[in-house]
Design a protein around this motif. Structure first.
Motif, PDB file in Angstrom:
ATOM      1  N   GLU A 164       7.785  20.476 -36.565  1.00 37.98           N
ATOM      2  CA  GLU A 164       7.731  21.197 -35.463  1.00 37.98           C
ATOM      3  C   GLU A 164       8.993  20.975 -34.596  1.00 37.98           C
ATOM      4  O   GLU A 164       9.686  22.121 -34.010  1.00 37.98           O
ATOM      5  N   SER A 165       9.208  19.826 -34.460  1.00 38.50           N
ATOM      6  CA  SER A 165      10.705  19.543 -33.765  1.00 38.50           C
ATOM      7  C   SER A 165      12.099  19.874 -34.542  1.00 38.50           C
ATOM      8  O   SER A 165      12.959  20.245 -33.745  1.00 38.50           O
ATOM      9  N   CYS A 166      11.886  19.929 -35.837  1.00 36.59           N
ATOM     10  CA  CYS A 166      13.087  20.186 -36.488  1.00 36.59           C
ATOM     11  C   CYS A 166      13.216  21.672 -36.739  1.00 36.59           C
ATOM     12  O   CYS A 166      14.227  22.091 -37.270  1.00 36.59           O
ATOM     13  N   THR A 167      12.060  22.662 -36.718  1.00 39.83           N
ATOM     14  CA  THR A 167      12.327  24.001 -37.355  1.00 39.83           C
ATOM     15  C   THR A 167      12.088  24.946 -36.402  1.00 39.83           C
ATOM     16  O   THR A 167      12.414  26.074 -36.595  1.00 39.83           O
ATOM     17  N   ALA A 168      11.241  24.573 -34.989  1.00 44.10           N
ATOM     18  CA  ALA A 168      11.344  25.580 -34.048  1.00 44.10           C
ATOM     19  C   ALA A 168      10.639  26.726 -34.616  1.00 44.10           C
ATOM     20  O   ALA A 168      10.883  27.844 -33.922  1.00 44.10           O
ATOM     21  N   GLY A 169       9.568  26.438 -35.646  1.00 34.03           N
ATOM     22  CA  GLY A 169       8.961  27.820 -35.841  1.00 34.03           C
ATOM     23  C   GLY A 169       9.397  28.637 -36.857  1.00 34.03           C
ATOM     24  O   GLY A 169       8.822  29.707 -37.263  1.00 34.03           O
ATOM     25  N   SER A 170      10.727  28.344 -37.388  1.00 32.47           N
ATOM     26  CA  SER A 170      11.325  29.253 -38.258  1.00 32.47           C
ATOM     27  C   SER A 170      10.768  29.264 -39.608  1.00 32.47           C
ATOM     28  O   SER A 170      11.195  30.332 -40.488  1.00 32.47           O
ATOM     29  N   MET A 171      10.152  28.122 -40.146  1.00 36.59           N
ATOM     30  CA  MET A 171      10.039  28.009 -41.559  1.00 36.59           C
ATOM     31  C   MET A 171       8.347  28.046 -41.604  1.00 36.59           C
ATOM     32  O   MET A 171       7.505  27.253 -41.369  1.00 36.59           O
ATOM     33  N   SER A 172       8.112  29.224 -42.579  1.00 37.36           N
ATOM     34  CA  SER A 172       6.868  29.437 -42.334  1.00 37.36           C
ATOM     35  C   SER A 172       5.965  28.846 -43.592  1.00 37.36           C
ATOM     36  O   SER A 172       4.559  28.754 -43.480  1.00 37.36           O
ATOM     37  N   THR A 173       6.573  28.052 -44.554  1.00 37.51           N
ATOM     38  CA  THR A 173       5.740  27.848 -45.466  1.00 37.51           C
ATOM     39  C   THR A 173       6.188  26.293 -45.873  1.00 37.51           C
ATOM     40  O   THR A 173       7.462  26.011 -45.948  1.00 37.51           O
ATOM     41  N   VAL A 174       5.142  25.337 -45.911  1.00 36.73           N
ATOM     42  CA  VAL A 174       5.337  24.287 -46.181  1.00 36.73           C
ATOM     43  C   VAL A 174       5.086  23.595 -47.635  1.00 36.73           C
ATOM     44  O   VAL A 174       3.669  23.727 -48.121  1.00 36.73           O
ATOM     45  N   TYR A 175       5.646  23.029 -48.357  1.00 34.50           N
ATOM     46  CA  TYR A 175       5.585  22.815 -50.069  1.00 34.50           C
ATOM     47  C   TYR A 175       5.224  21.261 -50.005  1.00 34.50           C
ATOM     48  O   TYR A 175       6.160  20.365 -49.586  1.00 34.50           O
ATOM     49  N   VAL A 176       4.109  20.883 -50.723  1.00 36.29           N
ATOM     50  CA  VAL A 176       3.959  19.307 -50.647  1.00 36.29           C
ATOM     51  C   VAL A 176       3.927  18.822 -52.244  1.00 36.29           C
ATOM     52  O   VAL A 176       3.296  19.480 -52.986  1.00 36.29           O
ATOM     53  N   CYS A 177       4.600  17.764 -52.424  1.00 40.25           N
ATOM     54  CA  CYS A 177       4.567  16.941 -53.569  1.00 40.25           C
ATOM     55  C   CYS A 177       4.557  15.672 -53.432  1.00 40.25           C
ATOM     56  O   CYS A 177       4.076  15.006 -52.121  1.00 40.25           O
ATOM     57  N   GLY A 178       4.265  14.896 -54.441  1.00 42.72           N
ATOM     58  CA  GLY A 178       4.135  13.456 -54.559  1.00 42.72           C
ATOM     59  C   GLY A 178       2.482  13.205 -54.540  1.00 42.72           C
ATOM     60  O   GLY A 178       1.928  14.217 -54.580  1.00 42.72           O
ATOM     61  N   GLY A 179       1.975  12.151 -54.592  1.00 47.01           N
ATOM     62  CA  GLY A 179       0.629  11.618 -54.524  1.00 47.01           C
ATOM     63  C   GLY A 179      -0.275  12.377 -53.607  1.00 47.01           C
ATOM     64  O   GLY A 179      -1.390  12.685 -53.767  1.00 47.01           O
ATOM     65  N   GLY A 180       0.199  12.422 -52.318  1.00 47.58           N
ATOM     66  CA  GLY A 180      -0.276  12.980 -51.435  1.00 47.58           C
ATOM     67  C   GLY A 180      -0.701  14.681 -51.653  1.00 47.58           C
ATOM     68  O   GLY A 180      -1.741  14.965 -50.914  1.00 47.58           O
ATOM     69  N   ALA A 181       0.099  15.286 -52.442  1.00 43.82           N
ATOM     70  CA  ALA A 181      -0.523  16.755 -52.876  1.00 43.82           C
ATOM     71  C   ALA A 181      -1.832  16.701 -53.669  1.00 43.82           C
ATOM     72  O   ALA A 181      -2.499  17.801 -53.478  1.00 43.82           O
ATOM     73  N   SER A 182      -2.345  15.391 -54.100  1.00 38.66           N
ATOM     74  CA  SER A 182      -3.569  15.427 -54.722  1.00 38.66           C
ATOM     75  C   SER A 182      -4.661  15.013 -53.944  1.00 38.66           C
ATOM     76  O   SER A 182      -5.806  14.721 -54.430  1.00 38.66           O
ATOM     77  N   ASN A 183      -4.237  14.494 -52.564  1.00 39.55           N
ATOM     78  CA  ASN A 183      -5.435  14.058 -51.703  1.00 39.55           C
ATOM     79  C   ASN A 183      -5.956  15.394 -51.085  1.00 39.55           C
ATOM     80  O   ASN A 183      -5.532  15.863 -50.020  1.00 39.55           O
ATOM     81  N   GLY A 184      -7.033  15.993 -51.332  1.00 36.45           N
ATOM     82  CA  GLY A 184      -7.674  17.115 -50.761  1.00 36.45           C
ATOM     83  C   GLY A 184      -8.145  16.829 -49.348  1.00 36.45           C
ATOM     84  O   GLY A 184      -7.663  18.028 -48.494  1.00 36.45           O
ATOM     85  N   GLU A 185      -8.319  15.763 -48.796  1.00 30.67           N
ATOM     86  CA  GLU A 185      -8.575  15.736 -47.406  1.00 30.67           C
ATOM     87  C   GLU A 185      -7.375  15.658 -46.715  1.00 30.67           C
ATOM     88  O   GLU A 185      -7.208  16.345 -45.503  1.00 30.67           O
ATOM     89  N   LEU A 186      -6.194  15.213 -47.142  1.00 29.47           N
ATOM     90  CA  LEU A 186      -4.986  15.034 -46.545  1.00 29.47           C
ATOM     91  C   LEU A 186      -4.231  16.438 -46.309  1.00 29.47           C
ATOM     92  O   LEU A 186      -3.917  17.058 -45.516  1.00 29.47           O
TER      93      LEU A 186
END
Length: 379
Positions: free
Chosen positions: A287-309
Motif C-alpha cells: 500500500e505504501s509503495c504502489t498508491a493503489g496503482s497495481m491491481s493484482t498481486v502474484y504470490v510465489c514461494g512456500g507461502g503460496a501453498s498456505n491456504g490460510e495465509l
C-alpha cells in the motif's frame, strides 16, 4: 532450441534444495523442463538450523564441513533432477547455485552476506560449469545483496499493459513492483518475516516442520496486543530498499515480544498472530509503495501453498486480486530456483543486471564461475 540451465537454491526455510531445469529461447522466453525439491537429511538440516540459532558459535572447521556437505547435497539434487528429465550433464550449459544463507548482515562497518554450498564441489561432482556466490559482489559495491529475485520477476512475470506486484513468501518475504511494459523492477525489497516465525513456532509446539495449509493458524485468534508489539520493531519503519533474515526474525525476537504481554497467549493464538504479522507487513508495504496503482498481486514461494495465509492476504488487500504465479505459467514453488538458472545464463553471457538492492539502482554482473575438473584440464 535454447540453452538449458539448472537453478538451485535453499531458502531461509532451510528445508532442502529446490532444483529446476530451465530452457531459454533466443528472445528470452522461459520454459521449465523439470523441477523438484530434495530435502536435506535430518541431521544436516538440524546442524544448519543450529548454525543460525541466536547465539550460535561455530568453529571454522564446522563452517568448512557444512560448506562441503551442502555443496554435495546440491550436486546430488542437480544429478537427480537430470536423471528424472533423462538429460545428460553435457546437455546443461551451466548450473546456477544460490547456496544456503548462514548469515546476512549488509550493515556498516563491515557489511557481509554468507552463503555456503561450495560451487567448486558442485562443478566437480556434476561435471557441469557452476555459477555461485551471487550476492557478495552486490554487498561489496554498496548494495544490500538481497533480494535478487526482482530482476527475474520483471523478466518473466511482468505484463506489457498492467502493473503487477510479485510477493515471494519464503522464510523471509520480499516484494517486487513491476510497472507495465518495464523490463526491470521499479523496486524490490524484503518486507519482513514470511514463513520463518510460523515454522519455528510450529516445530516447537506441534513437532512438524511447518503448518500445513495454515490449518493450525486457522484455529487460533489473532492477539492484537502481540501483533502490536511485533509490528513495533524498527525494521518495519526502515526506508526501502532493505533486506533482512533470520538474524532478526527468529525465536529470540518472538520470545522478547511474548515477554512483554501481561497475559500469556494460547499457542494457536500465537500462530494465528504470526500469520497475520506476515500478512500485515506485506500489505502495508504494498500500500505504501504502489498508491493503489497495481491491481493484482502474484504470490510465489512456500507461502503460496498456505491456504490460510493466502485467504488472509486476499482479504487484507481487497479489492486488489491475489493469485499464485502458477496462474501466469510459472510454478510458485520454483520461482527462486528458476531465477538462479536465469542468473547463470546471464553470467555466462557476461550480462549485467539492474538490481533493486540500493538507491540509486545499479547494474552488476553477478556470480563466480567454477569450471568442472574436465573443463579445467585436470582430468
Amino acid at each position: 532450441m535454447g540453452d538449458l540451465f539448472v537453478g538451485l537454491i535453499s531458502g531461509t526455510s532451510m528445508d532442502g534444495a529446490d532444483a529446476a531445469i530451465a530452457q531459454f529461447d533466443d528472445d528470452g522466453g522461459l520454459s521449465t523442463l523439470a523441477c523438484d525439491t530434495f530435502p536435506y537429511p535430518a541431521d544436516l538440516r538440524a546442524r544448519l538450523l543450529d548454525a543460525i540459532a541466536p547465539g550460535a558459535r561455530l568453529t571454522l572447521h564446522e563452517i568448512g564441513c557444512l560448506d562441503i556437505e551442502v555443496g554435495r547435497h546440491f550436486a546430488h539434487a542437480a544429478q537427480s533432477l537430470l536423471a528424472q528429465a533423462r538429460l545428460a550433464p553435457g546437455a546443461i550449459a551451466a548450473i546456477g547455485s544460490h547456496g544456503q544463507t548462514l548469515r546476512h548482515h549488509p550493515y556498516p562497518p563491515a557489511p557481509y552476506t554468507m552463503q555456503i554450498g561450495c560451487g567448486a564441489t558442485i562443478a566437480a561432482l556434476t561435471g557441469v560449469t557452476t555459477v555461485a556466490d551471487f550476492r557478495r559482489i552486490d554487498v561489496a559495491c554498496g548494495g544490500q545483496g538481497a533480494p535478487l529475485v526482482p530482476p527475474f520477476h520483471a523478466a518473466c512475470l511482468a505484463s506489457p499493459d498492467a502493473d503487477r506486484v510479485v510477493v515471494n513468501i519464503g522464510g523471509i518475504a520480499n516484494i517486487s513492483l513491476l510497472q507495465a511494459g518495464a523490463k526491470t523492477a521499479s523496486l524490490g525489497f524484503d518486507s519482513g518475516p514470511g514463513n520463518c516465525l510460523m515454522d519455528e513456532w510450529t516445530t516447537r509446539h506441534r513437532g512438524a516442520a511447518f503448518d500445513a495449509d495454515g490449518a493450525w493458524a486457522a484455529t487460533g485468534t489473532v492477539r492484537e496486543d502481540l501483533l502490536a508489539v511485533l509490528l513495533a520493531d524498527p525494521y518495519f519503519a526502515e526506508p526501502v530498499p532493505k533486506s533482512t533474515g533470520r538474524e532478526l526474525f527468529n525465536s529470540a525476537f518472538l520470545a522478547r515480544a511474548l515477554a512483554r504481554l501481561s497475559t500469556p497467549p494460547d499457542a494457536a493464538d500465537v500462530q494465528a498472530t504470526l500469520c497475520q504479522l506476515t500478512v500485515e507487513t506485506i500489505a502495508r508495504d504494498i500500500e505504501s509503495c504502489t498508491a493503489g496503482s497495481m491491481s493484482t498481486v502474484y504470490v510465489c514461494g512456500g507461502g503460496a501453498s498456505n491456504g490460510e495465509l493466502m485467504k488472509r492476504l486476499s482479504a487484507r488487500l481487497a479489492p486488489r486480486g491475489v493469485a499464485s504465479t502458477g496462474t501466469l505459467g510459472v510454478d510458485a514453488s520454483f520461482v527462486e530456483a528458476l531465477a538462479f538458472a536465469w542468473y547463470a545464463k546471464r553470467r555466462l553471457d557476461n550480462l549485467p543486471t539492474l538490481l533493486t538492492t540500493a538507491s540509486p539502482q545499479r547494474e552488476l554482473v553477478l556470480g563466480v564461475v567454477h569450471l568442472s575438473c574436465t573443463q579445467s584440464g585436470l582430468l
